[in-house]
Write a protein that holds these residues in place. Structure first.
Motif, PDB file in Angstrom:
ATOM      1  N   HIS A   1       4.684  -6.424   3.651  1.00  0.00           N
ATOM      2  CA  HIS A   1       4.888  -5.103   3.050  1.00  0.00           C
ATOM      3  C   HIS A   1       6.374  -4.760   2.896  1.00  0.00           C
ATOM      4  O   HIS A   1       6.775  -4.170   1.904  1.00  0.00           O
ATOM      5  CB  HIS A   1       4.174  -4.025   3.876  1.00  0.00           C
ATOM      6  CG  HIS A   1       2.717  -3.975   3.575  1.00  0.00           C
ATOM      7  ND1 HIS A   1       1.838  -3.133   4.207  1.00  0.00           N
ATOM      8  CD2 HIS A   1       1.979  -4.685   2.701  1.00  0.00           C
ATOM      9  CE1 HIS A   1       0.629  -3.323   3.727  1.00  0.00           C
ATOM     10  NE2 HIS A   1       0.681  -4.270   2.825  1.00  0.00           N
TER      11      HIS A   1
ATOM     12  N   GLU B   1       7.463  -6.537  -0.101  1.00  0.00           N
ATOM     13  CA  GLU B   1       6.940  -5.905  -1.321  1.00  0.00           C
ATOM     14  C   GLU B   1       7.709  -4.629  -1.644  1.00  0.00           C
ATOM     15  O   GLU B   1       8.037  -4.379  -2.809  1.00  0.00           O
ATOM     16  CB  GLU B   1       5.453  -5.577  -1.150  1.00  0.00           C
ATOM     17  CG  GLU B   1       4.580  -6.773  -1.384  1.00  0.00           C
ATOM     18  CD  GLU B   1       3.114  -6.472  -1.223  1.00  0.00           C
ATOM     19  OE1 GLU B   1       2.318  -7.326  -1.616  1.00  0.00           O
ATOM     20  OE2 GLU B   1       2.752  -5.401  -0.687  1.00  0.00           O
TER      21      GLU B   1
ATOM     22  N   HIS C   1       1.203   1.545   1.962  1.00  0.00           N
ATOM     23  CA  HIS C   1       1.972   0.769   2.957  1.00  0.00           C
ATOM     24  C   HIS C   1       2.282   1.633   4.172  1.00  0.00           C
ATOM     25  O   HIS C   1       2.203   1.178   5.303  1.00  0.00           O
ATOM     26  CB  HIS C   1       3.287   0.268   2.358  1.00  0.00           C
ATOM     27  CG  HIS C   1       3.116  -0.912   1.449  1.00  0.00           C
ATOM     28  ND1 HIS C   1       4.175  -1.589   0.917  1.00  0.00           N
ATOM     29  CD2 HIS C   1       1.995  -1.528   0.986  1.00  0.00           C
ATOM     30  CE1 HIS C   1       3.719  -2.587   0.164  1.00  0.00           C
ATOM     31  NE2 HIS C   1       2.402  -2.558   0.180  1.00  0.00           N
TER      32      HIS C   1
ATOM     33  N   HIS D   1      -6.481  -2.025  -0.713  1.00  0.00           N
ATOM     34  CA  HIS D   1      -5.051  -2.038  -1.065  1.00  0.00           C
ATOM     35  C   HIS D   1      -4.682  -3.358  -1.754  1.00  0.00           C
ATOM     36  O   HIS D   1      -4.057  -3.368  -2.809  1.00  0.00           O
ATOM     37  CB  HIS D   1      -4.200  -1.835   0.186  1.00  0.00           C
ATOM     38  CG  HIS D   1      -2.739  -2.065  -0.027  1.00  0.00           C
ATOM     39  ND1 HIS D   1      -1.960  -1.184  -0.744  1.00  0.00           N
ATOM     40  CD2 HIS D   1      -1.933  -3.088   0.342  1.00  0.00           C
ATOM     41  CE1 HIS D   1      -0.721  -1.665  -0.795  1.00  0.00           C
ATOM     42  NE2 HIS D   1      -0.678  -2.811  -0.150  1.00  0.00           N
TER      43      HIS D   1
ATOM     44  N   GLU E   1      -3.490  -3.666  -5.627  1.00  0.00           N
ATOM     45  CA  GLU E   1      -2.183  -4.262  -5.891  1.00  0.00           C
ATOM     46  C   GLU E   1      -2.309  -5.420  -6.881  1.00  0.00           C
ATOM     47  O   GLU E   1      -1.562  -5.510  -7.860  1.00  0.00           O
ATOM     48  CB  GLU E   1      -1.628  -4.778  -4.565  1.00  0.00           C
ATOM     49  CG  GLU E   1      -0.148  -4.982  -4.526  1.00  0.00           C
ATOM     50  CD  GLU E   1       0.305  -5.021  -3.083  1.00  0.00           C
ATOM     51  OE1 GLU E   1       0.949  -4.057  -2.644  1.00  0.00           O
ATOM     52  OE2 GLU E   1      -0.015  -5.999  -2.373  1.00  0.00           O
TER      53      GLU E   1
END
Ligand SMILES: [Fe+2]
Ligand SMILES: [Fe+2]
Length: 305
Positions: free
Chosen positions: A215, A218, A243, A288, A292
């Motif tokens: 994360h 990202e 996140h 999630h 994404e």
């Protein structure tokens, strides 16, 4: 450690500006992945801007060893750099580290020492040659379809690795739960499941570190994605919020894993609690990942414009 934490908080709250011993210094935060632990590390570091790259120096305040972040970057050159921006807020950026060598290293080291004599003083306290590392920001804003496709492939691969790790952790918890009945307890009765417990703890923490690192990285890419794909801004805003929600869940899960008495989760009742907490953490995680992939992959896989 507390000083570090304080500097990091102040940095994030004040668009990269920090008082005290760092007053007036050009600082960035390096988010690296622990070489041995896989655990995310955040370190405030002085930098020297050189065109598109940022140079950082492993002086470690004159200490006898290279700083952790340097070893981390040798093991894994991908990192997320946080810096103050014109927008008035600190933003994360994906970057790649390349140590400088020979004449180039010496030249930039001299430049830094002439700008800040404190660095020369540090070098005089140690036998080490202070490493100089260039941080190249991944220019995701450029129209580079090949790089975008690579990022897309990595995203999918990391998600599948995280899913596998998650299945593993769940299986471990189930093994602990299966020992509810004394007949299922082959270990000595004084420390039932002690071995399983330490295994489980290790796997839980590995999973937390891996997810957190994913994360952080990202978040670093999102800043550039927003520029390159303005139509994705709302989706990215949602991904960022997710996140943060996952991070809060992870922190609670970790607190449970690390337990008070150190006996958790050998006790099946504790394992049950752990399982419930893990289920809570991952309830939104699959969604999630899917969201994404659904929103980012089409843009990343787009053919040359
Ligand atoms: Fe994500
Ligand atoms: Fe992801």
């Amino acid at each position: 450690m507390d000083l570090n934490k304080h500097v990091i908080e102040e940095f994030r709250a004040n668009n990269g500006k920090v008082g005290g011993m760092f007053e007036g210094a050009s600082l960035i935060l390096l988010n690296t992945t622990g070489a041995r632990t896989g655990r995310p590390h955040t370190t405030p570091t002085v930098y020297l801007r050189d065109g598109n790259r940022y140079l950082v120096f492993g002086s470690n305040a004159g200490g006898p060893r290279h700083p952790h972040w340097y070893h981390n970057l040798l093991a894994n050159p991908h990192l997320t750099v946080e810096l103050g921006t014109e927008d008035g807020a600190v933003k994360p950026f994906a970057a790649r580290a390349v140590p400088l060598e020979g004449e180039e290293r010496d030249r930039y080291w001299e430049l830094q020492c002439s700008r800040d004599p404190g660095f020369r003083a540090y070098a005089e306290q140690t036998e080490r040659t202070v490493p100089v590392v260039a941080l190249h920001f991944l220019d995701l804003g450029a129209n580079n379809p090949e790089r975008n496709r690579m990022i897309g492939r990595q995203l999918v691969q990391h998600h599948s690795e995280l899913r596998a790790e998650l299945r593993h952790v769940r299986a471990e918890i189930d093994r602990v739960l299966a020992r509810k009945h004394p007949a299922d307890l082959p270990e000595p009765e004084d420390r039932p499941g002690a071995d399983l417990a330490s295994q489980l703890r290790r796997h839980c923490l590995t999973f937390c570190y891996a997810l957190r690192t994913h994360h952080t990285r990202e978040d670093g890419s999102f800043t550039a994605f927003e520029k390159q794909f303005p139509h994705l801004a709302p989706a990215i805003a949602r991904l960022r919020r997710e996140h943060e929600a996952v991070e809060r869940g992870l922190a609670e899960f970790e607190a449970l894993v690390n337990g008070d008495g150190g006996e958790l989760p050998a006790d099946p009742a504790d394992a049950e609690k752990l399982r419930a907490e893990l289920d809570r953490v991952v309830a939104g995680l699959e969604e999630h990942f899917a969201y994404e992939e659904q929103h980012l992959l089409p843009a990343l896989e787009a053919p040359l414009r």
